[in-house]
Scaffold this motif. Structure first.
Motif, short mmCIF file in Angstrom:
data_model
loop_
_atom_site.label_atom_id
_atom_site.label_comp_id
_atom_site.label_asym_id
_atom_site.label_seq_id
_atom_site.Cartn_x
_atom_site.Cartn_y
_atom_site.Cartn_z
N PHE A 1 0.77 -1.03 -0.16
CA PHE A 1 0.02 0.26 0.12
C PHE A 1 1.02 1.34 0.15
O PHE A 1 0.53 2.19 -0.62
N LEU A 2 2.19 0.71 0.19
CA LEU A 2 2.57 2.62 0.82
C LEU A 2 4.11 2.42 -0.03
O LEU A 2 4.27 3.94 -0.92
N ASP B 1 4.11 2.68 -3.31
CA ASP B 1 3.62 4.19 -4.69
C ASP B 1 3.36 5.40 -4.40
O ASP B 1 3.51 6.13 -4.61
N LYS B 2 3.16 5.62 -2.72
CA LYS B 2 2.93 6.43 -2.43
C LYS B 2 4.28 7.04 -1.58
O LYS B 2 4.08 8.31 -1.18
N VAL B 3 4.82 6.43 -0.78
CA VAL B 3 5.99 7.08 -0.52
C VAL B 3 7.20 6.76 -0.44
O VAL B 3 8.26 7.46 -0.26
#
Lengths: 314, 259
Positions: A267-268, A270-272
């Motif tokens: 979940f993280l 591609d975001k962080v």
């Protein structure tokens, strides 16, 4: 029916229903790492041995399955069994060498052997080196079930997962498991009772390696791809983290830990971006400081406390 | 009378420091033999040498006529010589029954069978309960060993050791750190289980030594100072001097008192 049987049945039902809600390939990845962490727990949680090279079993089995299925026309079940056998053999050899030392030295020797395997794989043509081994066919299970179908593949992985957990449960409750517990609890005493401690440890290491191989084989089969990442020391570290986060020496702890780490990554990522390892590091730090026994360990302790209170009140 | 356990010229050096020097010990069959001496005299080192937890620098150890100097600790246990430890050695997270059963398992049940269910060990329960009755611990069979008092842990340990059916038992300070009642209980217990076997023990408590030991070796600075019955040893002026010269209140041999 006791609560344990009920929980087991609920777990199997959840596995059967999961693909309706979760992307099957994500479930496959989660289950592969859950098997890997559970196999690792057999060493760290139940035998009290910290291996820092378990990725070698995971990756080796992946390469064995990949090479056999791609070049020799193996069926998936042969590939999985050969992967487990190869990983188990490697575990036996690595265990027999590492077992001569204890504690941090044991961990360092396992790390050294796994690095050796890593560099061997990097130097050999047929592993595809840095490019990885591409195009592993999924094939037909027992010549009947076409695994190119993601749901069928998920079914295979789910069945393997249940069997692996059942096997681990049997191992830790078997006569052999009783000896392992004694060794973990008080090694000099076990020795003075006439147990050749080293032999039992090597057997535990071999079993753990073979089950890690099952996880690695399944993952290579599912992704049709095997890479050096699966042999890398950072994966050996990750599996330690999964086990400790979830709770050592419990059956469901490593499963919870593996789910948590992989989901967080998924979940993280591609975001962080680069911050992912920092976040996981912080979570790990928090868990070590606040929850000594991991998620599952803490939870069962709280529940036991509540139950105790309820009994006292009534 | 034959000697069950014999050492000849046993030495152990730790980086130039000679902890044990030329110890020749003869333990007669069927005796309760005590190894006493002031703190730091090397009793525990001798003990660790005998049970192969340490390797001697020189000298030989003979058990029932066989040279065991090069044996491994686990092999020794299988040949009938079993030790206990200075700090109570139980398996804390196992129940009292399981503690004894683990010892029985090594002799008469599968130990490598990882595919069998745990209940195959249940057939050892009857024998384990017998051993627990022998040490008056039958009421605690289902208690975790970690939750027992110190004296009771000792009893579990002795029951576990008995499960090995040893011909020679080595007890490292069996009454150390115990209250008055526990000391008496364990002393009676040692006397009771000494029937038909040889016991060598390191012990500080002179009341225990004078009460049940047939023969005593006094160790001082790594060497044997005197050997004989309690009456002989306690009358030996060198022994008295060795004890008076130290600050070791535990080992007041002249008074024969409690620690």
């Amino acid at each position: 029916m006791n609560s344990r049987t009920l929980l087991t049945l609920a777990g199997i039902a959840a596995l059967a229903l999961a693909p309706a809600f979760v992307y099957p390939m994500l479930m496959v990845k989660l289950l592969c790492f859950a098997i890997f962490a559970s196999a690792f727990n057999l060493m760290l949680g139940y035998t009290g041995l910290l291996s820092f090279g378990h990725a070698m079993f995971f990756g080796t089995a992946g390469y064995i399955l990949g090479l056999g299925m791609k070049h020799l026309g193996w069926s998936p079940e042969i590939g999985l069994i050969a992967g487990m056998a190869g990983a188990g053999l490697l575990g036996f050899i690595a265990g027999a060498i590492a077992i001569r030392r204890e504690g941090i030295y044991f961990a360092m020797i396992t790390l050294a052997i796994s690095q050796l395997i890593y560099f061997l794989a990097m130097q050999t043509d047929w592993t595809g080196r840095d490019d990885g081994l591409h195009g592993i066919p999924r094939g037909r299970l027992f010549g009947l079930i076409d695994l190119e179908n993601d749901l069928a593949l998920y079914g295979l992985v789910a069945v393997c997962f249940v069997l692996a957990l059942a096997a681990i449960h049997r191992i830790v409750t078997s006569p052999f498991g009783q000896v392992l517990t004694a060794i973990r609890e008080n090694e000099p005493r076990a020795l003075s009772l006439g147990y050749d401690v080293a032999r039992y440890k090597v057997l535990a290491f071999t079993l753990s390696a073979a089950l890690s191989g099952l996880a690695g084989g399944l993952k290579a089969l599912a992704l049709s791809y095997e890479s050096l990442n699966d042999l890398h020391w950072s994966l050996s570290g990750e599996v330690v983290m999964m086990c400790i986060l979830g709770g050592l020496g419990t059956l469901s702890g490593p499963v919870a830990g593996a789910f948590f780490v992989i989901l967080l990554q998924n979940f993280l990522a591609d975001k962080v971006g680069e911050w992912l390892s920092v976040i996981i590091g912080l979570v790990f730090l928090f868990c070590i400081l606040a929850m000594r026994k991991g998620f599952v360990g803490e939870l069962s302790q709280r529940l036991a406390g509540l139950r105790g209170k309820a009994r006292a009140a009534s | 009378m034959t000697h069950v356990l014999e050492t000849a010229g046993l030495c152990k050096e730790f980086g130039g420091f000679r902890a044990v020097s030329d110890v020749s010990l003869k333990v007669r069959e069927g005796d309760i033999h005590a190894l006493i001496g002031p703190n730091g005299a090397g009793k525990t080192t001798v003990f660790n040498l005998l049970t192969k937890f340490l390797q001697p620098t020189s000298g030989t150890i003979v058990l029932e006529g066989r040279d065991i100097t090069g044996e491994k600790p686990a092999a020794l246990a299988r040949q009938g010589m079993v030790r206990s430890f200075q700090i109570s050695a139980t398996f804390p997270d196992l129940t009292v029954l399981e503690n004894v059963r683990v010892a029985l398992q090594r002799r008469s049940a599968p130990t490598y069978a990882f595919w069998l269910p745990g209940r195959v060990l249940d057939r050892l329960n009857a024998r384990a309960m017998e051993l627990l009755e022998l040490v008056d611990m039958q009421d605690f069979a289902q208690t975790r060993a970690a939750d027992l008092s110190y004296g009771r842990k000792r009893s579990v340990e002795i029951a576990t050791t008995l499960a090995m059916e040893p011909r020679v038992m080595l007890l490292d300070e069996p009454t150390q750190g115990m209250g008055h009642e526990d000391v008496e209980r364990v002393t009676r217990l040692i006397k009771r289980v000494s029937a038909g076997r040889t016991i060598l023990m390191v012990e500080h408590n002179m009341k225990v030594v004078s009460g049940i030991c047939d023969r005593i070796s006094v160790l001082q600075r790594g060497s044997i100072l005197a050997e004989g019955s309690y009456a002989e040893v306690s009358a030996d002026p060198r022994v008295l001097e060795a004890y008076m010269g130290s600050d070791d209140a535990d080992g007041d041999i002249g008074a024969g008192g409690e620690p």
